[in-house]
Design a protein around this motif. Structure first.
Motif, short mmCIF file in Angstrom:
data_model
loop_
_atom_site.label_atom_id
_atom_site.label_comp_id
_atom_site.label_asym_id
_atom_site.label_seq_id
_atom_site.Cartn_x
_atom_site.Cartn_y
_atom_site.Cartn_z
N ARG A 190 8.85 -1.95 6.07
CA ARG A 190 8.55 -1.00 6.20
C ARG A 190 9.96 -1.37 7.89
N THR A 191 10.76 -2.36 8.66
CA THR A 191 11.05 -1.58 9.86
C THR A 191 12.42 -2.27 9.42
N ASP A 195 4.94 6.32 5.43
CA ASP A 195 6.57 6.34 5.71
C ASP A 195 7.56 6.73 4.94
N GLY A 196 8.32 6.78 5.67
CA GLY A 196 10.38 7.34 4.63
C GLY A 196 10.01 6.53 3.52
N ARG A 197 9.61 5.22 3.18
CA ARG A 197 10.13 5.04 2.26
C ARG A 197 8.71 4.61 1.10
N PRO A 208 0.75 -1.80 -0.53
CA PRO A 208 -0.02 0.01 -0.05
C PRO A 208 0.94 1.24 -0.33
N ARG A 209 0.27 2.46 -0.73
CA ARG A 209 1.14 3.49 -1.11
C ARG A 209 0.43 4.40 -0.50
N SER A 210 -0.54 4.61 -0.81
CA SER A 210 -1.99 5.64 -0.36
C SER A 210 -2.82 4.84 0.78
#
Lengths: 476, 476, 476, 476
Positions: free
Chosen positions: C121-122, C350-352, C81-83
């Protein structure tokens, strides 16, 4: 050991309800002998607790009454209450048998005596004499007695006489010289399949147009024309390891169909007297809700006890939120207990010297029980953990190789052998069909939550509070 | 009329607390005579109800006790309870006076006798003798007695001896031949401003390091060095039309400062005995929570009565949701009443023959009261309507032209004159500062909700339920 | 029909998990082919819904994603997911499959992708590259992927390294040139028995002493040394008439034992990095709770729909109290739905560039679901009636003679044939073991109620409200 | 500074409502100039916030809209919403002004624009043109506009035309060439005393017999025959130390009497059109409940913020039960906030392009707010302590000698000076008349709890859930 004529042994009870010709259906088949069908026999054995207690020295004092006139002993269930103390003792006896029954009420003497007391309070004249004779019959023969009250009702927006099919409410088909003929069906009839006698009461107040439906009577369970269809809810044989409670304790419910059943006059307590239907139904409910809150106490104790035990076995008993949940369970259980006790202590004595529990307090107790039950299940499940529904079964446990794995991985602050048993206890109690049965009964048995609220409002005396409000502002 | 030496008239009580030199502050000023300050006098007049009932023929039986040895009459509040019946009578007396007090407890004999009973149960030897003598003094002189218990506490994460300022807990400054000197402050001290005597108890259990703080004693309200700062909450004179309750009924709370107050030995009940601090504090709380639930009953009755009355006046009493709300209020009020009654009926008698209410049941009653109170306010306000906070005031009503408008437009199923009065009653009770006082007291007075939960958990006997759970799965 | 390499057919999925050598135990016996065991096969068929939707024209748009670079189609579950819109679509897809699954989540792609996203993400560096490669592997081969997170934990008052038996938490036994060896067990592992791959995550934050336990990796379900013990909860074959839901829809849970399982380095995502354990566990939970509230929506809809339907069939839909209960069910269902939707709409990126649902709102949704679920069951049961647990079974229905009786007596505002079916639906949903499974999952799955409260408190930004309070009294 | 014709300064607003001849009564007397009466002026100053924000650079973007056609600036309150974004911005503006207003809504543009939008959505033909013209008048002159809707109602069991006194509902007395004449009274009319214009709407749906009562119009506040009786609830001047909120923030409520008031036709929006009464009333409510939940947000934030702050100052912020209570307050506040946001995001756009918030979600938000408010008060009071109602007043604080005592004894984890201020903030907010006003408004303002439940049931689309239940058992 027992010499009195009026006390039967558990086996005498079993023999009486077996193969007596009653028309019983279960899982699509006619059952000739209830003892021969294992899934039904468990209910007979469970019900027999009501007979066992009379033989147990530690329980005899509570379970057995003595006729002061004759010296005969008889089941204390059939002792007509005359005082608050009598009601307290009755409550304790019900609690005891339910406790021995693994939280499942035995009911085979409880409900019948509730019905008898209601008749002794509300009937008059010849009807009263018949009821007294029938009560003596039940007492002297130490019988198991069901009460069939809830009609199937058909269209609930219509009165009995307005139904398209008159049989939606049990009714009088004919009056004959020797008795009456009745037809119709009752549902949710508990313990009828393993009772000796079945008392039939109207389900509600009736108007003049409903005279045919204002009928009360008793029939033996093997009466011709009477068929009982036992519910298959919670069918299936169960292993005790997986199902610590439901493998041993069960109550049967039937659809009870009266297909032109003949009832001799001495068994007819009300016939086409609609004005009596409401008072009789209500008086029965007054006793029966008190029976209900009495038999709920072991269930409530087990919610508290099993939650505390599993929390301890999980090693989390000191966590703040666990203590909080246990405290809530205690508050719930003890509030119901205190209200039940108060309902008895506030006993009312009618003009005939018969005691009945205070209606408002009884309904307070029942309402409190019913409306917090599901939340209590949540709290117990919260204390126990997800293992309730993800754990192993008895076949796993009985395989030595698998058991070694389970013992290694399912131990916590208690060995796996004990912890898994308590998990199964709680699963049986709260997360399987036995638990569902308890939960649905909490909402519906002995009257719905709405019925309890209505009775509270009706039986509350608002005059004092209204006068107090008026006095404070100087009106009236 | 009254011949016994030990019963004072209301005016004798008033005279005793007026201008006796006590150091009283109110709204930034020293008050020399409490009767001369109208906003404080209302509290004295309210408290005098405790004396009035002894003079009222219809209440004498409940309010007056007789010393069987001497035949002397004395206030029943000071009768040491010896049985469940004594506790029930005490509860009824408290309920009566609070009812006459418009839902506000009078408290000037209730709390003091709670404190005396606690001392009679927990002290020994010379301390007990002093307590017995002081109890006789209070009884024989028919005194108004406060109990100051809650210390101001400073940093709540620290024990008394760890506080930066030792005065955060009342403590012993010096022991002298003739008595002790104490310093510190108590807060939330009810009715101290209009009491004759003030008993001081520690607020909690103490450890050995806290010995200086383990002190209990009594001083007259005008003791040198003792200053009382009366709270200005709900200050302001009030018209009876606008404020049917709070214009006539009030309780004073003080910050009670002990600035090196001397206490002679015969008034010292505990001095540097930390092991006794907990038992004494707890025993007081056991009595005082029972007092609390007893005095809450008129408040609960008024919630029910005023909601039913205004619903009727609004013409909506038959609406389903209104009936539902009234039923909930009834359930709430009657559950607290039943639990209070049960707490008395389950009285425990200690080794000295002194009765005290069952702690678990008392806390159940208090917890039930405290946790449903705010919801009950919502229900009452729901039945009443927005007019509670948008209506006219007494000056409007007293203007004939305006009154005509109000009479025309604010009538419903009752005339505006009555309906507006009941609206004001409910506003006073639920939506103004008198109502806020009740609401905050519900949560905090006589112990917080958390304290009640802790006491329930502590006083509950879990052994039976635990054993039951174990038995059902065959462990232990 | 499907041309893309990355989409498997339902039968391809079935074939892949059947007889692949995985070590599976059920009811005390080794199971060689999951498809050959009817009670397990139902779970495979249920899970296959996740593959079926990709073949159904009306669902393809939601279920299938396209790689813009290659044009390849793949399961939308594996779309990162991007949005907010992506999260909303993901939520809708989960809701759809669960709806087709009769309120039981399919989960075989949901939970695995939750785990993959958390890693993306992590993780960093080489670990991230391995995770990306593994994610591509799952996506391109359209795999069913489980996540095993909850360790068996042993003594809950101790950290992993403090346990008497180190195996209470899955841990690294050895690091080798080609990979690592792990041992221990995870419990409550959903859908592992019928998954292709199993991702293993730590269950909680770890300290430096717990380095050995800070391990994350993936293994195929047939990895040597990996044994899965399928829970026998809700065992037994079921007829569809009696059990409309549980006869067709089932999720398997296993005790998942790692007995020195070798994991090659390209499948190791974290090894002895305790500082990463907490962030990875938490990130997974953030996605997984959002999955949870998404899959609860059909369950909530069915509570509303079945209650409304049975009330109508009983002929009581217009009663005030029934309308009130339905309204409460609607409020419950729609509040959870609105909060779920809001959690997506408040997506954080997030930043990615990876989107995740707002943690506080997700936990609000989950908490609301979990804490009102049992009360909702009460309401549904109240609308349905006692027939839930006293009704007939399929064998009764299939006996023509008995069916005639049932048809006559169990009809109401709907024919018995339909009404009994809906009763069984509700019994299955609320009063039998399938219902118990849902209820226990409500309390424990994807984190307990306490965990949700903790996350709400942690993720709430109190600065604004604190500053507001201070500003209003002029401090700070 | 402001050049646009359509934005007034706060002082221009004050001047407009002062001494304009309006007929105002307060505390039994006629008030000629609202600014000259301090207890009323505080409400004018409070309301002026709606004008102040337009002058504040940091708020201009939210508070000021620009007419794209003319470039004229006008108050954003009067911007007709066309999208979800417009509704979100409107919600934020309402929240902002209420936050500046110390939790009290300003309302003088909010409610009027709610009424205008409702007319633009439901009226047609000439009525719509009049409404458009009146909306432009309000916008271009930057007016303060009240809506009077709730009739005094008389006997609530009767329709308007059945009332003994027709004036119980505002009605048309005469139609004349130039306009109509109306009579009757509205109650609970907020901010009418300090508004420029008053819009009058019917209170409910009407039948044909009630045609005379189906009337909607607008009049200036100084219209001849119009009298306003300001409620004396919370009368009295207040010191800011004692009453941090209510000393500065106030809303006036009036009984609004129409004594044959003439309304010219261009101000008549509905006249004897009973079929329009329901849609107009409902449309207004749809907007107004959205306004309500928007303006409740600062109140909810303050409950959270003040509870967290006082817990910290008391030194108990880390206690488990305090954290639990704060978490509950957060859940409550943030659920309402999320539902409010969702109501806007689910905006519906009608055929005229006008946006309105989703009715079901709006009612969910309002219901959630209303039914948990009183419990939230309990939690805040629990965190604060009994000092809420036993503390000192400003006169004590201003006496240096007493202040020294207070400083010594009322400090905790914060100095007494700050802690007492926060106690007074919470007392004002929860335990005095300002708090009672909020509490009663929670239950009754913008529709009762029952009205919200009814709207939820009505606006819920049950078709999906019903179809789902049927599909699962194969019926229909």
């Amino acid at each position: 050991m027992l010499t009195a004529m009026s006390l039967r042994t558990p086996d005498e009870y079993r023999a009486a309800v077996a193969a007596d010709g009653r028309t019983l259906y279960y899982r699509g088949k006619r059952v000739d002998d209830i003892l021969a069908e294992p899934e039904l026999r468990v209910a007979v054995d469970h019900a027999a607790i009501d007979y066992e207690v009379a033989e147990q020295p530690e329980h005899r004092e509570l379970a057995v009454a003595t006729n002061p006139a004759t010296g005969d002993e008889y089941s204390a269930y059939y002792k007509v209450p005359r005082s608050a103390e009598d009601l307290l003792q009755r409550s304790k006896l019900i609690e005891l048998c339910t406790s021995l029954g693994g939280t499942m009420v035995t009911l085979i003497k409880e409900i019948g005596s509730d019905g008898l007391f209601a008749m002794l309070r509300t009937l008059d004249g010849e009807s009263l004499e018949r009821a007294l004779a029938f009560a003596a019959h039940c007492r002297d023969n130490d019988l198991a007695v069901a009460v069939a009250q809830t009609d199937v009702k058909g269209d609930r927006s219509k009165a009995p006489h307005q139904q398209d099919d008159k049989d939606m409410y049990v009714h009088v088909v004919a009056e004959q010289e020797d008795g009456i003929v009745v037809r119709g069906a009752k549902c949710h009839t508990s313990i009828s399949a393993n009772a000796d006698e079945i008392i039939v009461f109207p389900t509600r107040a009736m108007g003049a147009d409903d005279a045919d439906f204002a009928v009360a009577f008793a029939v033996p369970a093997n009466a011709p024309g009477l068929s009982m269809y036992v519910s298959s809810y919670s069918a299936g044989e169960r292993d005790e390891w997986d199902f610590p409670l439901s493998s041993k304790h069960k109550m049967l419910e039937t659809l009870t169909v009266f297909d032109d059943v003949f009832v001799p006059w001495d068994r007819v307590f009300m016939c086409r007297e609609p004005e009596l239907a409401g008072p009789l139904a209500l008086s029965f409910v007054e006793y029966h809700r008190f029976t209900a809150v009495s038999y709920k106490l072991p269930l409530l104790d087990l919610l508290v006890g099993s939650a505390a035990l599993i929390a301890d076995m999980n090693g989390v008993a000191k966590a703040g939120h666990i203590r909080d949940k246990l405290t809530h369970l205690i508050i719930y259980a003890e509030t119901v207990r205190a209200l039940t006790e108060t309902a008895a202590r506030r006993a009312r004595i009618d003009g005939r010297g018969i005691a009945y529990p205070d209606p408002m307090t009884t309904n307070l107790a029942k309402y409190t029980f019913a409306t917090q039950y599901h939340h209590a299940l949540e709290l117990v499940q919260d204390c126990a953990g997800g293992l309730l529904v993800t754990g192993p079964g008895v076949d796993d446990w009985n395989n030595a190789d698998i058991r070694a794995v389970l013992e290694k991985y399912f131990g916590a602050a208690a060995p796996a052998a004990e912890r898994l048993r308590v998990m199964n206890l709680i699963a049986d109690l709260t997360a399987r069909d036995f638990g569902g049965y308890h939960a649905v009964l909490a909402v519906h048995a002995e009257g719905s939550i709405e019925a309890e609220k209505m009775q509270i409002l009706r039986s509350y005396d608002a005059r004092g509070p209204l006068a107090y409000a008026k006095r404070l502002v100087g009106i009236d």
